[in-house]
Write an enzyme that holds these catalytic residues in place. Structure first.
Site, mmCIF file in Angstrom:
data_model
loop_
_atom_site.group_PDB
_atom_site.id
_atom_site.type_symbol
_atom_site.label_atom_id
_atom_site.label_comp_id
_atom_site.label_asym_id
_atom_site.label_seq_id
_atom_site.Cartn_x
_atom_site.Cartn_y
_atom_site.Cartn_z
ATOM 1 C CG ASP A 1 -1.701 -1.239 1.201
ATOM 2 O OD1 ASP A 1 -2.673 -1.472 0.363
ATOM 3 O OD2 ASP A 1 -1.740 -1.836 2.309
ATOM 4 C CG ASP B 1 -1.528 3.622 3.672
ATOM 5 O OD1 ASP B 1 -2.184 3.625 2.786
ATOM 6 O OD2 ASP B 1 -0.987 2.988 4.398
ATOM 7 C CG ASP C 1 3.161 0.229 14.464
ATOM 8 O OD1 ASP C 1 3.695 1.024 13.647
ATOM 9 O OD2 ASP C 1 2.604 -0.711 14.242
#
Length: 454
Positions: free
Chosen positions: A69, A71, A149
């Site tokens: 992906d 993003d 994270d």
């Protein structure tokens, strides 16, 4: 923000100054960035907004991998994004994202920079109610970086000067091969226990070492995974089983104890003196699965679960010596179904998938016998479950040191599984019942009432 290289990356109150890695000092090239992602970035820039390629896309490009992906994060609010991109929609409850649609079904997700939460970084209440409390406030790029994270997921790529913006020390950890949580590890995993699964995943996929403080936080707080919603844990688990690094994941998950939080029934089996052989089989099975996935084969979810459960069922039920026929076979099948209902209950697996898992397991002794005798009944090949059970048997055989699955068999199995996935029942209500005629439709409107024959 200064970061001690031997400790976790912990932010301070003042906005930190990022490390800027210029184009000549990093390997990311625009030609490897998705064309539609570049369109979104340029459109936002031309509209006067700050916009960066973020997260896993930057990480994978830096490691010379193809991102799944692309993003984007920006200072534009969701309402502004909808005005800029007419081909878009808003999604999300906890935090609003904008999906921008392109031809061919391609979607680029755009988020607004999020605020750094004091609750998240400087303290935590371990009660279940405070796990993943909602926070929809917006922030700065540095706030957004520290909300992420892992340090390696906190990198931004600036399309203007093609530089990498690093607030968290992610580039250094990429260079050294280290997985490190952003912030104080114990507090971060209590805030969102699923972060522990992501640490294990990225360590396995990239063959990176896990930073000692992060590893210790996982050991101390692994039981808090039970506080996460079942659907979220299942989704995180399937990402690991579908990857081409499930063998490394299983090893790290067992070493950290997370495996036994997810699958507590394995704990007794792996606590036995002869458990080394069971672990070896489990890892060997996952290694075969990785090879098939790397070769382009997409194994169905129920087959992945069957393979994960197989070593446990072999030890628990002495499966390989249960070569039953007729009524005994069906009684054993019902027993395994009941066992699966008990052990997979917390995972909320679909009933149809549990039926398939039971068939994979119970038919394995039959397939072993037919292969040994080199006699394959025609009735077996006509069964709807034959294709999956045959592949299940072949994976077990290879993992046990037997014949390797050949390329032409892999290709044929991949084609058959893809065909089966395309022809799944639609779930729509049927008009016609067995043994009764369906509604008769007229060829001409003049001969019908509401399209049905008079």
């Amino acid at each position: 923000m200064p970061t001690d290289p031997g400790t976790s990356s912990t932010p301070v109150d003042q906005p930190p100054s990022p490390r800027i890695i210029t184009r000549s000092n990093h390997p990311i090239s625009r030609k490897n960035i998705d064309r539609e992602a570049l369109k979104v970035l340029y459109r936002l820039r031309d509209a006067g907004h700050v916009a960066y390629l973020v997260g896993g896309g930057v990480r994978d490009l830096y490691l010379n991998k193809t991102p799944k992906d692309f993003d984007i994060s920006t200072d534009a609010k969701p309402g502004q994004l909808r005005k800029i991109f007419k081909n878009s929609r808003l999604i999300g409850r906890r935090f609003r994202l904008v999906q921008v649609f392109f031809h061919g079904g391609k979607i680029i997700e755009v988020s607004t920079f999020r605020c750094r939460s004091e609750f998240d970084l400087n303290g935590v209440n371990s009660s279940k109610e405070n796990i993943l409390a909602a926070n929809n406030t917006y922030g700065t790029p540095s706030d957004d970086a520290f909300r992420r994270d892992l340090t390696i997921n906190g990198l931004f790529y600036d399309i203007n000067d093609r530089s990498i913006i690093d607030y968290t020390g992610g580039v250094n950890d990429l260079e050294q091969g280290i997985i490190r949580l952003i912030g104080e590890p114990g507090r971060r995993v209590q805030r969102d226990p699923a972060r522990m699964m992501r640490v294990i995943r990225h360590g396995a996929r990239n063959n990176f070492a896990i930073e000692p403080g992060t590893w210790q936080a996982i050991i101390e707080h692994r039981e808090k995974l039970r506080l996460c919603p079942v659907s979220r844990i299942r989704d995180e688990l399937m990402k690991d089983l579908r990857s081409s690094a499930s063998r490394a994941w299983a090893q790290l998950a067992m070493d950290s104890g997370i495996f036994y939080v997810l699958f507590p029934f394995y704990k007794a089996v792996h606590g036995m003196p002869e458990s080394a052989q069971n672990r070896k089989l489990l890892l060997a099975i996952q290694a075969v699965v990785d090879r098939l996935h790397a070769g382009g084969m997409k194994l169905p979810d129920q087959l992945l679960f069957s393979l994960l459960l197989l070593p446990w069922i072999i030890a628990e039920e002495d499966l390989l010596h249960k070569n039953y026929k007729g009524p005994e076979f069906h009684r054993f099948l019902r027993k395994i179904r009941n066992v699966l209902d008990e052990v997979l209950g917390p995972m909320s697996i679909k009933r149809a998938h549990k039926e398939s898992i039971a068939l994979h397991l119970v038919t394995l002794p039959q397939f072993i016998r037919f292969a040994r005798e080199n006699s394959w009944p025609k009735w077996l090949k006509r069964k709807s479950y034959y294709r999956e059970c045959d592949l299940f048997f072949r994976i077990f055989t290879e993992a046990s040191g037997g014949r390797k699955i050949q390329e032409h068999i892999m290709a044929e199995s991949a084609r058959q599984l893809a065909d089966k996935a395309r022809h799944k029942p639609s779930g729509k209500r049927r008009y016609k019942k067995r043994g009764t005629p369906g509604p008769a439709f007229a060829a001409k409107k003049s001969e019908s009432i509401f399209g049905l024959k008079k």
